[in-house]
Design a protein around this motif. Sequence first.
Motif: not given
Length: 309
Positions: A122-124, A140-143, A185-189
């Motif tokens: 999630n670093v882009g 791509t994705g925010n997860e 946001g680099a780790l899952k919730d």
Amino acid sequence: MTTINWFPGHMHKARKDIAAVMPHMDVIIEVIDARIPFSSENPLVPDLRGSKPLIKLLNKDDLADPEVTALWVAHIEQESGVRALPVVGSNPDDIRRLARVCRSFFGDSRRDIRTMIMGIPNVGKSTIINTLAGRVIAKTGNEAGVTKAQQNIRLRNGILLTDTPGFLWPKLNPPSCGYRLAITGALKDSAYDYTDIGLYAAEYLLKSYPEGIMSRYNIDELPESDVELLEAIGARRGFKVKGGGINVPRAAALLITELRAGLLGPISHETPAMALKEEQQAKIDEAEKARLKKERDRMRKLRAKKNRR
């Protein structure tokens, strides 16, 4: 401070795959988060790359404090063979600079240049690849952890790009790195508790960006503690619970969500000075842990010897 650990099996495989193809690469590109260059870099990269040229892309530069980013660029480029480029992954002008820097390591050579691009989840990284290619190639994705396998991409400028899955290291040390990775946001919730990281973020913002936090949430008087800040945010947004109290977990989740979206302004969550201090403390802690283990082992052997008599 709770230690956050997260190392899925596919990341262990990714590390082995990267080591296998690394000898064939000319240039290594590591995508890091401009807001947390220390926490988002992978400590395995120096051993994997050896002496190969390394370009560190400080992605999401638009979300980071520009003054702090300038400090990071100077700090990173102290290392031989390493360049630092602040970029916004979706900006073609920024990404075109990357291709030029890749070629700059080889003078006027006309040959194809083999590059490997890597980075934490999630670093882009996938957005950067798509911008480089001028078309959608990488998902791509925010997860965290979208890319699951290597893929080879031929770019129009004579660069052969090997994409790798995002992977983290087995132990997030020092523990503060895990918190900052969670905040951005680099780790899952499922790897953390929003209240926990919300309190960590609140404490840092009170010290480093008090004006931004007061402006965003219309707070007249700066709270004295992390809990009081979350309560003030909750009160301003009407996050009430039965009995008149404040829903602190909801306020924490809101703070993290808005931090990630850049709604509090450009914010960097660490500086080179912070990183050096934390690295030094981590070494001290590891040495003390090793000393205690050695002492426990010695006492265990003495007891075993006494029992045999």
